[in-house]
Structures are given as structure tokens and as C-alpha cells.
Design a protein around this motif. Sequence first.
Motif, mmCIF file in Angstrom:
data_model
loop_
_atom_site.group_PDB
_atom_site.id
_atom_site.type_symbol
_atom_site.label_atom_id
_atom_site.label_comp_id
_atom_site.label_asym_id
_atom_site.label_seq_id
_atom_site.Cartn_x
_atom_site.Cartn_y
_atom_site.Cartn_z
ATOM 1 N N VAL A 53 -7.991 13.711 -4.089
ATOM 2 C CA VAL A 53 -8.582 14.819 -3.324
ATOM 3 C C VAL A 53 -8.262 16.145 -3.987
ATOM 4 N N THR A 92 0.827 -1.213 0.000
ATOM 5 C CA THR A 92 0.000 0.000 0.000
ATOM 6 C C THR A 92 0.853 1.252 0.000
ATOM 7 N N ALA A 123 -8.090 3.638 -1.817
ATOM 8 C CA ALA A 123 -6.953 3.215 -2.641
ATOM 9 C C ALA A 123 -6.420 1.870 -2.160
ATOM 10 N N ILE A 124 -6.336 1.710 -0.825
ATOM 11 C CA ILE A 124 -5.840 0.453 -0.271
ATOM 12 C C ILE A 124 -6.783 -0.694 -0.625
ATOM 13 N N VAL A 152 -11.749 13.329 4.582
ATOM 14 C CA VAL A 152 -11.873 12.988 3.164
ATOM 15 C C VAL A 152 -10.597 12.296 2.676
ATOM 16 N N GLU A 153 -9.437 12.798 3.139
ATOM 17 C CA GLU A 153 -8.176 12.188 2.694
ATOM 18 C C GLU A 153 -8.085 10.756 3.182
ATOM 19 N N ALA A 157 -0.633 4.266 -1.736
ATOM 20 C CA ALA A 157 -2.031 4.617 -1.437
ATOM 21 C C ALA A 157 -2.160 6.080 -1.075
ATOM 22 N N GLU A 158 -1.199 6.547 -0.291
ATOM 23 C CA GLU A 158 -1.293 7.952 0.131
ATOM 24 C C GLU A 158 -1.214 8.885 -1.048
ATOM 25 N N THR A 201 -1.977 8.256 -4.237
ATOM 26 C CA THR A 201 -3.214 8.161 -5.028
ATOM 27 C C THR A 201 -4.314 8.966 -4.366
ATOM 28 N N ALA A 202 -4.403 8.808 -3.044
ATOM 29 C CA ALA A 202 -5.468 9.505 -2.328
ATOM 30 C C ALA A 202 -5.315 11.008 -2.454
ATOM 31 N N GLN A 253 -10.170 8.526 1.049
ATOM 32 C CA GLN A 253 -9.558 8.215 -0.242
ATOM 33 C C GLN A 253 -8.393 7.250 -0.082
ATOM 34 N N ARG A 254 -7.675 7.372 1.041
ATOM 35 C CA ARG A 254 -6.567 6.430 1.264
ATOM 36 C C ARG A 254 -7.101 5.031 1.462
#
Lengths: 375, 221
Positions: free
Chosen positions: A249, A238, B197-198, B189-190, A241-242, A244-245, B193-194
Motif C-alpha cells: 500500500v 500468515t 498476501a494471505i 485497501v489495506e 501478511a500485514e 507485506t500488505a 492487500q492483507r
Amino acid sequence: MNRPTEGVVHFNLELSPMASPVFEAGRNSELCVKLNQLLERCFRNSKCIDTESLCVVSGEKVWHIRVDIHLLNHDGDIIDAASIAAIAALSHFRRPDASVQGDEVTVYSLEERDPIPLCIHHMPICVSFAFFQQGKYLLVDPTEREERVKDGLLVVAMNKHREICIIQSSGGIMLFKDQVLKCCRIASVKVAEITELIQKALENDIQARKRGEKFGFAESLPDQKITALKMDVTTIDTSDAEDTAREVVEKAEPPMEVNSKPVVWAPGTVQIGEGIENAWGIEDFPSDDEEEEEVIFIDENKMDMANTNGTSTGRNVLEVISLSDSEEEDVMILEPEGTERKEKRPSNINKQKDTPFKESGKKKKTKTKKFHQSW
Amino acid sequence: METGLEITADYSCLRPFGCEQNLLSRPDGSASFFQGDTTVLAAVYGPADVKVSKEIFDKATVEVILKPKVGLSGVAEKAKEQMIKNTCESVILTALHPRTSITVVLQVIHDAGSLLSCCLNASFVAMMDAGLPMKSSFCGLTCVIGTDGNIVLDPTTKQEKESRAVLIFGIESIAKKVLLLTTKGSCSVEELQRCLAICQKASEKIFQFYRDSLRRKFSKS
């Protein structure tokens, strides 16, 4: 009948809709009631569970044990399977330990003290027999197809000490004494085998727990079948992941501004929003005595309701259009002159599109109607 | 037996999971799915007769029944049923079987955390076993955000209780889009989204598992 020194054991057999397409989610089917009664008689009347040991404080606190039996697949002989499941579960169960000191009752949690098993005197197990051709043929443990065409059914509940707990004969078949005795003999053999199986399974479970191995339904999944597959602990990378997030946003639009100011009408009553504009396009009806004729057309192609106001004639009398030729028809005008017509503004304009007029799409003149919502 | 899983910043873990297909003889499709100790048994009947009151003229009526391990179904079960039903309806090609009913019956065998996602996975494998036509596969994944902000995938009951927020995703296989999202607790919100994604990354493993189990089921050796 609740006695003050006895605990309560409650059996609940559920015929899940999983088991057969004919079972529905509601509980009231006759078969379900019949099976529940049979189960209760089998276990309660035979006193296989020592209910007196379930008493904590006589007349005040007793243990209530609940046995939930879920039928997963119906291929005949539900009562046998249910009785085996119930007695195995009761033998496997451990209840929390409790002690009484004077007036105080302390129930120890599972971590504080080891839970203790129920006191089970014997294991009654049901065996079913299906009879065909007036008792000429006998089938032990009938499948669902065989059950459907049987003439009669005999259920014998026995324990391994060859004691009969219950015998039930249903289906209107008359049996000879030696037939019944033969069934009991077959049942005793079956019950001995099954009781041994249950004991072995319970032993295996105890050993597995002692050795610290995994136990339970998940463990019983067969490894070697091609219809089964297991995966061990899987790690997921992962690391991105950060990122992508954060991208998502940043690219996202900002949330919409919500303009809503609550208006307080009274304590406990608040209005938010204004409601929708009336889109019917009707002018306000005059509130005097003028009444208007309305003709409602239903178009074949469109389902819209087109309202055409008849010319306002200023008549004070309702004009009645008689649609039938019958001379005997007596037309009663329910509304006396001079009353206002009550108009209800449609509260939800969107319903206009699906008109409730279920008549076929013919052009129709209806009598002068009160314009109101019928739903 | 609940094993504590070590989560480092870059790696999350799914508990051991597996499924068995076609274990019941009466339903058209059946499967049992376990994730860690959480086990759910799913059975599918369909396309079958539907009551006139429930029939839809151009689509199949999808119905989901979830039975808890102990006691009678309550409001929590009904809520989960609706969520599973909406997910299934968006994936099954209901237009191919108008005026029929597709019933999914789920039985909770053991709940040790991540129950709703286990139910989603079990119902998918059962529908696959029944041969229902579907637009894509889907899977369910749960992740929790702890009080210290770290994200744990596929939590146990204890981890769910001790967390700040629990997020359950239903993800479809073609573009990893979200079919279902339900949360409990609060998160930013972040963080959402994390987690998404995971879970999208993790869903790939589950989809591969589906393919493998199907390949194994139809293999000749």
C-alpha cells in the motif's frame, strides 16, 4: 391433474453436457424429453410415493417435492441409472415437519423438530434390454456403443415384490411372448439385487449419522486409488501478511483524480463526461442545397477509409456514374433536388478503423453515396 | 458436518481438501474437488469441434457451463461461468488450437461455502487431467473479513453470511499474480492487500497439492 388432497412430485432429468459431447446445454433434445416422460410414468403412475401424505391443508397447502437428476457420464442405459438415483434420493430425503392448528400452519425448521421421511410404498427400478438381429440376441443393461447399434429396446420397471410398474418396447422390433416373459424374469432378479444395495447404502448412511461420522459425497472419495489424494486441515503461517500488505500500500501510486462533474439535464437524466472529440476531420457540411460528390477509395494495403471530397462544384444535380454497359439500365434518382443531405456524425470514432466494407481490397469508385453509418 | 476452525492472529487454516481425477469415462478430462464439504465435479472436453458461429480464427473458444445442484441455471451461475471462463482463458494456450472449442462443465454436488474457488480448483485439475496446454497453474481461494476485522480463509457458508466482506482470488503459480478478484461487501485497501498476501501464501499449499496428486497419479507404485 392436481387433486386437492395430493402433493406434487416433480421429476427433472437433465442431460448435462458433461455426460457426452453430443449433449448441449439447451434442454430440448428428443432423448431428454423421452427419458423424462418415461421417468414420470414410472414413478407417478406406479404410485410409489404416497402423495396424500404430502397434503398439509386440503385444497390449499401441499408439499411440492422436486427431484433433480443430473446425468454425469453417458455410457448407456441412462434410464436405469436415473431410476435408481431417483428412488434412492427419495428414500433418503427428509422433509420438514409441519403441523396444522385450526387455520394456522406451522412449519418447523430442521433444528426445532427432526425432519420426517417420505412415505414410499415400493421402489420401482427400470431395467433395459437391447435386442439384436430381430430378437435373436438379448443384452441386459447395454453400454453406449451397444445402444447405438441395437435393433430394439425393451424397458421393464419392476419392484422387489415382482410387480411390473411399466413395460415399454421401442425400436420397432416384434417380440414373442416368451421373450418378454424371460426379460421380466431377468429383471426381477436384477431389481432384487439393486433394491438390496440401495437399502444397505441407506442403512450405512443412517448409521454414520448416528455415530457422528462424516457422510456425503466428499466422504465417498476413495482413499486407495492413485488418482485420488486428500489433505487434512492445513495451517498457513500468515504472520508477515500485514507487513507485506503495508509495503504494497505504501509503494502504490495514489489513485488518479477523477474529474467528473455530473450535469443534470432533467429529473432522472444526468450526463457525466463530455464524450470524445470528433476525429474524422470532416468540416461541417454546409446546410444549403450544395451537394458534393464523394469518392471512396479502399486501399489494398491499408484498411483506412480515406475520404476525399470531390471538388465542390456547386451542382444541384447528382452526377451518376454508370458502372455497367447495359443500355437498359434505368437510373432512378430517389432524392429530389433541394433536399438536404442528412449527415449522421459517427458516434464512436474508434469504429473507423475496422471498415465494414467486406468487398475485396480493390480500388473502387462507388456511386455518390449518402455518408452514413451502416451499423 | 461443519467444524469451527480456531483462527489465531498468525495462523489461518484451509479446510481438508482433496481431489479425484479421471472418474468419468466420456470426457477428455474430469476431476472432483472437495474443500471441507463443498464438492464440485468438473469435466473438460477439448480441443474439439466448434460451431461456426462461435469459432475464433486464431484461438480456441473456451466455454464454461456451471450447473447448480437444484433447479435451473440462473444469473448467479452465468456470472460465475464468466469469471471462471476468463480465468481459464488467460491460462490456457489457446493459440495452439485455433478454431476449436474447449468446454468445461462444472456440476455443484454440495455447496458449503467457498463455491467459486472450489469450482476454479476443480476445473484446473480437470484441465490437467485432459492434458490441455497451459501457461501456469492456477487456484482459487476465498477469504472473508469478519465484522471485527479478522480474516478467515476458506470460509463455510455460515462464516460467509456473517462476514462484512467476501473476497475471492484466482492466483497463478509462477509469480503468484492475481488472475481473478471478485468481492462482495466493503473493505479497505489495506485489508484487501492483507487478504491477498494471505491467499498468496495459502496458494502455495494448493500448488504443492497439485504437484503431489499428479506425481501420485503417474507413479508406478
